[in-house]
Design a protein around this motif. Structure first.
Motif, mmCIF file in Angstrom:
data_model
loop_
_atom_site.group_PDB
_atom_site.id
_atom_site.type_symbol
_atom_site.label_atom_id
_atom_site.label_comp_id
_atom_site.label_asym_id
_atom_site.label_seq_id
_atom_site.Cartn_x
_atom_site.Cartn_y
_atom_site.Cartn_z
ATOM 1 N N GLY A 56 0.823 -1.194 0.000
ATOM 2 C CA GLY A 56 0.000 0.000 0.000
ATOM 3 C C GLY A 56 0.861 1.249 0.000
ATOM 4 N N LEU A 57 0.363 2.326 -0.610
ATOM 5 C CA LEU A 57 1.177 3.540 -0.763
ATOM 6 C C LEU A 57 1.519 4.184 0.575
ATOM 7 N N TRP A 58 0.611 4.139 1.521
ATOM 8 C CA TRP A 58 0.909 4.776 2.804
ATOM 9 C C TRP A 58 1.917 3.961 3.610
ATOM 10 N N ASN A 59 1.918 2.650 3.414
ATOM 11 C CA ASN A 59 2.974 1.833 4.007
ATOM 12 C C ASN A 59 4.312 2.154 3.347
ATOM 13 N N GLN A 65 9.950 7.517 4.598
ATOM 14 C CA GLN A 65 10.260 8.442 5.689
ATOM 15 C C GLN A 65 11.429 7.926 6.514
ATOM 16 N N GLY A 66 11.455 6.609 6.729
ATOM 17 C CA GLY A 66 12.549 5.995 7.468
ATOM 18 C C GLY A 66 13.875 6.058 6.745
ATOM 19 N N ARG A 67 13.837 6.340 5.444
ATOM 20 C CA ARG A 67 15.056 6.482 4.645
ATOM 21 C C ARG A 67 15.428 7.947 4.419
ATOM 22 N N GLY A 68 14.798 8.831 5.183
ATOM 23 C CA GLY A 68 15.226 10.227 5.148
ATOM 24 C C GLY A 68 14.345 11.189 4.380
ATOM 25 N N VAL A 69 13.230 10.718 3.814
ATOM 26 C CA VAL A 69 12.328 11.617 3.084
ATOM 27 C C VAL A 69 11.511 12.403 4.099
ATOM 28 N N ASP A 70 11.806 13.668 4.239
ATOM 29 C CA ASP A 70 11.198 14.511 5.268
ATOM 30 C C ASP A 70 9.920 15.163 4.730
ATOM 31 N N MET A 71 8.900 14.329 4.546
ATOM 32 C CA MET A 71 7.599 14.782 4.073
ATOM 33 C C MET A 71 6.513 14.011 4.812
ATOM 34 N N GLU A 72 5.327 14.617 4.918
ATOM 35 C CA GLU A 72 4.185 13.908 5.474
ATOM 36 C C GLU A 72 3.806 12.759 4.535
ATOM 37 N N ALA A 73 3.205 11.714 5.093
ATOM 38 C CA ALA A 73 2.857 10.536 4.296
ATOM 39 C C ALA A 73 1.958 10.898 3.121
ATOM 40 N N ALA A 75 1.756 13.677 1.541
ATOM 41 C CA ALA A 75 2.535 14.417 0.551
ATOM 42 C C ALA A 75 3.421 13.470 -0.265
ATOM 43 N N ILE A 76 3.963 12.436 0.382
ATOM 44 C CA ILE A 76 4.770 11.440 -0.338
ATOM 45 C C ILE A 76 3.907 10.705 -1.356
ATOM 46 N N VAL A 77 2.728 10.275 -0.924
ATOM 47 C CA VAL A 77 1.818 9.556 -1.828
ATOM 48 C C VAL A 77 1.458 10.444 -3.019
ATOM 49 N N GLN A 78 1.183 11.704 -2.757
ATOM 50 C CA GLN A 78 0.825 12.625 -3.839
ATOM 51 C C GLN A 78 2.000 12.828 -4.796
ATOM 52 N N TRP A 79 3.197 13.005 -4.251
ATOM 53 C CA TRP A 79 4.377 13.238 -5.086
ATOM 54 C C TRP A 79 4.658 12.025 -5.978
ATOM 55 N N LEU A 80 4.657 10.837 -5.389
ATOM 56 C CA LEU A 80 4.930 9.625 -6.162
ATOM 57 C C LEU A 80 3.877 9.423 -7.253
ATOM 58 N N THR A 81 2.612 9.613 -6.878
ATOM 59 C CA THR A 81 1.532 9.423 -7.848
ATOM 60 C C THR A 81 1.646 10.415 -8.996
ATOM 61 N N ASP A 82 1.923 11.676 -8.663
ATOM 62 C CA ASP A 82 2.095 12.688 -9.709
ATOM 63 C C ASP A 82 3.205 12.290 -10.675
ATOM 64 N N ARG A 83 4.313 11.817 -10.121
ATOM 65 C CA ARG A 83 5.467 11.476 -10.964
ATOM 66 C C ARG A 83 5.151 10.284 -11.870
ATOM 67 N N VAL A 84 4.453 9.280 -11.329
ATOM 68 C CA VAL A 84 4.084 8.131 -12.151
ATOM 69 C C VAL A 84 3.073 8.541 -13.223
ATOM 70 N N GLN A 85 2.130 9.412 -12.866
ATOM 71 C CA GLN A 85 1.151 9.869 -13.849
ATOM 72 C C GLN A 85 1.813 10.667 -14.981
ATOM 73 N N GLU A 86 2.851 11.416 -14.633
ATOM 74 C CA GLU A 86 3.596 12.125 -15.669
ATOM 75 C C GLU A 86 4.209 11.140 -16.666
ATOM 76 N N GLN A 87 4.760 10.047 -16.164
ATOM 77 C CA GLN A 87 5.369 9.047 -17.038
ATOM 78 C C GLN A 87 4.316 8.324 -17.881
ATOM 79 N N LEU A 88 3.147 8.079 -17.293
ATOM 80 C CA LEU A 88 2.060 7.465 -18.050
ATOM 81 C C LEU A 88 1.606 8.372 -19.190
#
Length: 244
Positions: A56-59, A65-73, A75-88
């Motif tokens: 799951g994306l929130w997992n 976050q544990g690897r140093g990404v200093d963003m709210e969960a 916001a991470i889900v939104q960023w990743l989804t946006d980037r994948v949608q750009e590639q699609l």
């Protein structure tokens, strides 16, 4: 039209995972994860990517976050989804071998289909809208359920919304969390390994690819699994009556 009847040789519905099963978007997710971790000065390896396949994306956000990404969960889900949608949007649908052909044949036969994905709904809708025929009757996405895969909720929700018994549904998956979810929901589960191998198991049927798989293969699997269930019930009944 739903062609399913109680004694039908066809499943009541076919429930599809999306990433890695229907479409080969896993490289898009991996690229997005790598870019995000790198933007915070970290390193994200291929093995790290494998940790998130089918999750799951929130997992996934919690792990990042544990690897140093200093963003709210969120916001991470939104960023990743946006980037994948750009590639699609740039590259189109990267179909997995045989998936489009099987999906189209199921739809031509009038079998209800659901897309059961842990991606968010807006991305699932983008995939569906890029398909050149009306492919799905229903979308169940990661932001539409409380518990993500491997919990059975996504598949139970899909079956309930379609108004069918999960035991009369065939689910197609590619990852351990997805297969676990589908099996726990009581579906007839097909495992089609992609990024991570899945062993043979009595709990599901393993196909190495969907390439060349047809409605007849799905129907044959459905009939065989139901026959096995009926034999098991008959055996239990026979044992019970003999001990009374």
């Amino acid at each position: 039209m739903n062609v399913f009847q109680k004694d039908s040789p066809l499943p009541a519905a076919v429930l599809w995972d999306m990433d890695g099963t229907l479409v080969d978007t896993e490289p898009y997710w991996m690229r997005a994860e790598t870019e995000l971790v790198a933007s915070y000065g970290g390193v994200w390896t291929h093995d790290d990517c494998m940790l998130l396949v089918g999750s799951g994306l929130w997992n996934s956000a919690s792990i990042l976050q544990g690897r140093g990404v200093d963003m709210e969960a969120d916001a991470i889900v939104q960023w990743l989804t946006d980037r994948v949608q750009e590639q699609l949007a740039e590259h189109g649908i990267p179909w997995r071998p045989g998936s489009r052909e099987l999906l189209a044949e199921l739809k031509d036969a009038g079998i209800p289909t659901a897309l059961v994905t842990m991606s968010v709904k807006r991305m699932a809708r983008q995939i569906v809208e890029l398909i050149d025929f009306p492919a799905f009757d229903l979308i169940i996405a990661g932001d539409m359920v409380t518990n993500s895969k491997p919990h059975p909720e996504p598949y139970l929700t899909a079956a309930a919304t379609l108004g069918v018994d999960p035991a009369h549904c065939v689910a197609i998956e590619d990852s351990t969390p997805g297969v676990t979810s589908a099996v726990a929901a009581g579906t007839i589960t097909v495992a089609v390994p992609h990024q991570i191998d899945l062993p043979e198991s009595a709990a599901y049927t393993r196909w190495s690819t969907l390439d060349g798989r047809t409605l007849e293969h799905v129907s044959e699997l459905y009939r065989e699994r139901l026959s096995r269930i009926d034999l098991d019930l008959l055996s239990e009944f026979s044992i019970t009556t003999r001990t009374q």
